[in-house]
Design a protein around this motif. Structure first.
Motif, mmCIF file in Angstrom:
data_model
loop_
_atom_site.group_PDB
_atom_site.id
_atom_site.type_symbol
_atom_site.label_atom_id
_atom_site.label_comp_id
_atom_site.label_asym_id
_atom_site.label_seq_id
_atom_site.Cartn_x
_atom_site.Cartn_y
_atom_site.Cartn_z
ATOM 1 N N ASP A 163 -52.653 -4.723 27.899
ATOM 2 C CA ASP A 163 -51.240 -4.835 27.873
ATOM 3 C C ASP A 163 -50.656 -4.787 29.234
ATOM 4 O OD1 ASP A 163 -51.486 -5.309 25.031
ATOM 5 O OD2 ASP A 163 -50.830 -3.291 24.582
ATOM 6 N N TRP A 164 -51.147 -4.129 30.033
ATOM 7 C CA TRP A 164 -50.597 -4.253 31.226
ATOM 8 C C TRP A 164 -50.677 -5.440 32.350
ATOM 9 C CZ3 TRP A 164 -47.288 -0.519 32.773
ATOM 10 C CH2 TRP A 164 -47.236 0.588 32.299
ATOM 11 N N ASN A 165 -51.494 -6.380 31.670
ATOM 12 C CA ASN A 165 -51.172 -7.656 32.298
ATOM 13 C C ASN A 165 -49.907 -8.201 32.160
ATOM 14 O OD1 ASN A 165 -53.768 -8.496 33.082
ATOM 15 N ND2 ASN A 165 -54.749 -8.774 31.148
ATOM 16 N N LEU A 166 -48.958 -7.556 31.100
ATOM 17 C CA LEU A 166 -47.483 -8.177 31.223
ATOM 18 C C LEU A 166 -46.897 -7.566 32.372
ATOM 19 C CD1 LEU A 166 -47.127 -7.182 27.557
ATOM 20 C CD2 LEU A 166 -47.361 -9.345 28.390
ATOM 21 N N ASN A 167 -47.378 -6.620 33.010
ATOM 22 C CA ASN A 167 -46.502 -6.218 34.178
ATOM 23 C C ASN A 167 -47.099 -6.955 35.699
ATOM 24 O OD1 ASN A 167 -46.201 -4.307 36.664
ATOM 25 N ND2 ASN A 167 -44.792 -3.396 35.026
ATOM 26 N N MET A 168 -46.076 -7.434 36.420
ATOM 27 C CA MET A 168 -46.399 -8.259 37.445
ATOM 28 C C MET A 168 -47.214 -7.475 38.637
ATOM 29 S SD MET A 168 -42.865 -8.152 39.280
ATOM 30 C CE MET A 168 -43.232 -9.040 40.845
ATOM 31 N N TYR A 169 -47.191 -6.003 38.399
ATOM 32 C CA TYR A 169 -48.012 -5.351 39.603
ATOM 33 C C TYR A 169 -49.385 -4.958 39.156
ATOM 34 C CZ TYR A 169 -43.339 -4.576 41.583
ATOM 35 O OH TYR A 169 -42.078 -4.548 42.159
ATOM 36 N N PHE A 170 -49.505 -5.032 37.680
ATOM 37 C CA PHE A 170 -50.772 -4.671 37.081
ATOM 38 C C PHE A 170 -51.919 -6.004 36.706
ATOM 39 C CE2 PHE A 170 -48.384 -0.621 36.749
ATOM 40 C CZ PHE A 170 -49.310 0.072 37.491
ATOM 41 N N ASN A 171 -50.958 -7.057 36.684
ATOM 42 C CA ASN A 171 -51.693 -8.471 36.330
ATOM 43 C C ASN A 171 -52.840 -8.780 36.912
ATOM 44 O OD1 ASN A 171 -51.793 -11.244 35.858
ATOM 45 N ND2 ASN A 171 -50.458 -10.984 34.532
ATOM 46 N N CYS A 172 -53.904 -9.233 36.193
ATOM 47 C CA CYS A 172 -55.079 -9.499 36.725
ATOM 48 C C CYS A 172 -55.240 -10.926 37.229
ATOM 49 C CB CYS A 172 -56.118 -9.438 35.826
ATOM 50 S SG CYS A 172 -56.784 -7.917 35.602
ATOM 51 N N ASN A 173 -54.215 -11.572 37.435
ATOM 52 C CA ASN A 173 -53.922 -13.126 38.039
ATOM 53 C C ASN A 173 -54.522 -13.087 39.757
ATOM 54 O OD1 ASN A 173 -52.653 -15.558 39.418
ATOM 55 N ND2 ASN A 173 -51.596 -15.649 37.596
ATOM 56 N N ASP A 174 -55.286 -14.024 39.963
ATOM 57 C CA ASP A 174 -55.808 -14.168 41.126
ATOM 58 C C ASP A 174 -54.801 -14.083 42.286
ATOM 59 O OD1 ASP A 174 -58.433 -14.047 40.172
ATOM 60 O OD2 ASP A 174 -58.774 -16.202 39.809
ATOM 61 N N LEU A 175 -53.591 -14.785 41.999
ATOM 62 C CA LEU A 175 -52.738 -14.910 42.800
ATOM 63 C C LEU A 175 -51.628 -13.528 43.099
ATOM 64 C CD1 LEU A 175 -51.261 -18.233 42.035
ATOM 65 C CD2 LEU A 175 -52.741 -17.621 43.913
ATOM 66 N N ASN A 176 -52.211 -12.378 42.327
ATOM 67 C CA ASN A 176 -51.288 -11.228 42.377
ATOM 68 C C ASN A 176 -51.854 -10.300 43.633
ATOM 69 O OD1 ASN A 176 -49.854 -8.885 41.835
ATOM 70 N ND2 ASN A 176 -51.270 -8.371 40.201
ATOM 71 N N PRO A 177 -51.061 -10.244 44.552
ATOM 72 C CA PRO A 177 -51.309 -9.245 45.715
ATOM 73 C C PRO A 177 -51.220 -7.870 45.679
ATOM 74 C CG PRO A 177 -49.112 -10.264 45.905
ATOM 75 C CD PRO A 177 -49.442 -10.625 44.640
ATOM 76 N N SER A 178 -50.671 -7.414 44.436
ATOM 77 C CA SER A 178 -50.504 -6.079 44.537
ATOM 78 C C SER A 178 -51.928 -5.276 44.507
ATOM 79 C CB SER A 178 -49.898 -5.684 43.264
ATOM 80 O OG SER A 178 -49.829 -4.281 42.930
ATOM 81 N N ARG A 179 -51.877 -4.061 45.012
ATOM 82 C CA ARG A 179 -53.206 -3.443 45.215
ATOM 83 C C ARG A 179 -53.283 -2.651 43.771
ATOM 84 N NH1 ARG A 179 -57.043 -1.772 44.424
ATOM 85 N NH2 ARG A 179 -58.286 -0.222 45.549
ATOM 86 N N GLU A 180 -52.389 -2.783 42.848
ATOM 87 C CA GLU A 180 -52.555 -2.222 41.540
ATOM 88 C C GLU A 180 -53.209 -3.241 40.477
ATOM 89 O OE1 GLU A 180 -49.222 1.167 41.032
ATOM 90 O OE2 GLU A 180 -48.693 -0.838 41.313
ATOM 91 N N ARG A 181 -53.394 -4.554 41.021
ATOM 92 C CA ARG A 181 -53.958 -5.576 40.266
ATOM 93 C C ARG A 181 -55.116 -5.133 39.556
ATOM 94 N NH1 ARG A 181 -58.027 -8.953 41.323
ATOM 95 N NH2 ARG A 181 -58.246 -11.077 40.237
ATOM 96 N N CYS A 182 -55.265 -5.567 38.152
ATOM 97 C CA CYS A 182 -56.193 -5.369 37.326
ATOM 98 C C CYS A 182 -56.303 -3.638 37.068
ATOM 99 C CB CYS A 182 -57.643 -5.838 37.555
ATOM 100 S SG CYS A 182 -57.863 -7.538 36.843
ATOM 101 N N GLY A 183 -55.387 -2.927 37.429
ATOM 102 C CA GLY A 183 -55.435 -1.462 37.123
ATOM 103 C C GLY A 183 -54.508 -0.936 35.977
ATOM 104 N N VAL A 184 -54.527 0.170 35.877
ATOM 105 C CA VAL A 184 -53.288 0.818 34.869
ATOM 106 C C VAL A 184 -52.813 1.979 35.588
ATOM 107 C CG1 VAL A 184 -54.555 -0.092 32.922
ATOM 108 C CG2 VAL A 184 -55.220 2.138 34.087
ATOM 109 N N PRO A 185 -51.585 2.342 34.951
ATOM 110 C CA PRO A 185 -50.772 3.469 35.739
ATOM 111 C C PRO A 185 -51.723 4.769 35.399
ATOM 112 C CG PRO A 185 -49.254 2.332 34.096
ATOM 113 C CD PRO A 185 -50.649 1.803 34.017
ATOM 114 N N PHE A 186 -51.500 5.733 36.373
ATOM 115 C CA PHE A 186 -52.249 7.034 36.256
ATOM 116 C C PHE A 186 -52.052 7.734 34.988
ATOM 117 C CE2 PHE A 186 -48.077 8.490 37.563
ATOM 118 C CZ PHE A 186 -48.010 9.605 36.893
ATOM 119 N N SER A 187 -51.075 7.531 34.422
ATOM 120 C CA SER A 187 -51.029 8.158 32.959
ATOM 121 C C SER A 187 -51.923 7.960 31.912
ATOM 122 C CB SER A 187 -49.480 8.158 32.548
ATOM 123 O OG SER A 187 -49.156 6.709 32.551
ATOM 124 N N CYS A 188 -52.684 6.431 32.264
ATOM 125 C CA CYS A 188 -53.583 6.068 31.359
ATOM 126 C C CYS A 188 -54.954 6.689 31.531
ATOM 127 C CB CYS A 188 -53.910 4.466 31.422
ATOM 128 S SG CYS A 188 -52.410 3.573 30.658
#
Length: 270
Positions: A163-188
């Motif tokens: 479900d965290w794919n819905l967030n622009m920072y955690f999305n697994c899209n190849d164009l996502n430049p965020s370091r948090e790409r394909c990750g989840v918050p630490f609370s998970c």
């Protein structure tokens, strides 16, 4: 003459009822003031009070609203009940009892509807969580609320980590430049008892791995299912809290109505 004098002395305000209602409402009023103060302070810290248009910029639910609305209602009702009891003002006492009765009725109706339409409530809860997942980085209070929920219920997302794919920072899209790409918050993350300091990067890249690998590092159950399980496990406690709140409301309404009756009886003998 003596008969009339007897009637006047017979009708009097019960000091026990009057000061019990005053004490009940002073606590109610102070709690409302505390909630309202916390909400306004949080808004001031976020700069909302200096720029009210920023309220509409929030993409998800702002927890501060809960403090402001609940605190505001408690403050107004508590103030009306305090002054009404102290001054024996029937208008304020009626205002207090009618609105407290209305709140009780709304709570009762909400409880019945939640039981009847529990599947619809579940869908709305899922939608609510997903909307707030999208806005996770937009508001620090919302972020803290989601982190608390995921840590407390040992869950991740509404139905799972993806479900965290819905967030622009955690999305697994190849164009996502965020370091948090394909990750989840630490609370998970599953907590390591040996770690004294929280590793806020523990969820990085974890969704690039398979399901079996994920289970070692993060919670894989959704928060909707975990919340339902928590309700079932704590049903007696939750029901007891709601019944206790309802009884306090009924107690307050009865005190106010008794005081109104006493004041009317005195006025009737004038």
């Amino acid at each position: 003459m003596s008969r009339k004098h007897h009637h006047i002395k017979g009708a009097e305000v019960s000091c026990c009822v009057k000061y019990s209602l005053f004490g009940f409402n002073i606590i109610f009023w102070l709690l409302g003031a505390a909630f309202l103060s916390i909400g306004l302070w949080a808004w001031a810290e976020k700069g909302v009070l200096s720029n009210l248009s920023s309220i509409t910029d929030l993409g998800g639910f702002d927890p501060v609203w809960l403090f402001i609305v609940v605190g505001g209602v408690m403050f107004i009702l508590g103030f009306a009940g305090c002054i009404g009891a102290l001054r024996e003002n029937t208008f304020l006492l009626k205002f207090f009892s009618v609105f407290l009765g209305l709140i009780f009725f709304l709570e009762l109706t909400a409880g019945i509807l939640a039981f009847v339409f529990k599947d619809w409530i579940k869908d709305q809860l899922n939608l609510f969580i997903n909307n707030n997942v999208k806005a996770y980085r937009d508001d620090i209070d919302l972020q803290n609320l989601i982190d608390f929920a995921q840590e407390y219920w040992s869950c991740c997302g509404a139905h799972g980590p993806d479900d965290w794919n819905l967030n622009m920072y955690f999305n697994c899209n190849d164009l996502n430049p965020s370091r948090e790409r394909c990750g989840v918050p630490f609370s998970c993350c599953v907590k390591d008892p040996a770690e004294d300091v929280i590793n806020t990067q523990c969820g990085y890249d974890v969704r690039l791995q398979g399901d079996l690998h994920r289970q070692k590092y993060i919670y894989t159950k959704g928060c909707v299912g975990q919340f339902e399980k928590w309700l079932q496990d704590n049903l007696i406690i939750v029901a007891g809290v709601f019944v206790g709140i309802a009884l306090l409301q009924i107690f307050g309404i009865c005190l106010a109505q008794n005081l109104v009756s006493d004041v009317r009886a005195i006025k009737a003998n004038w």
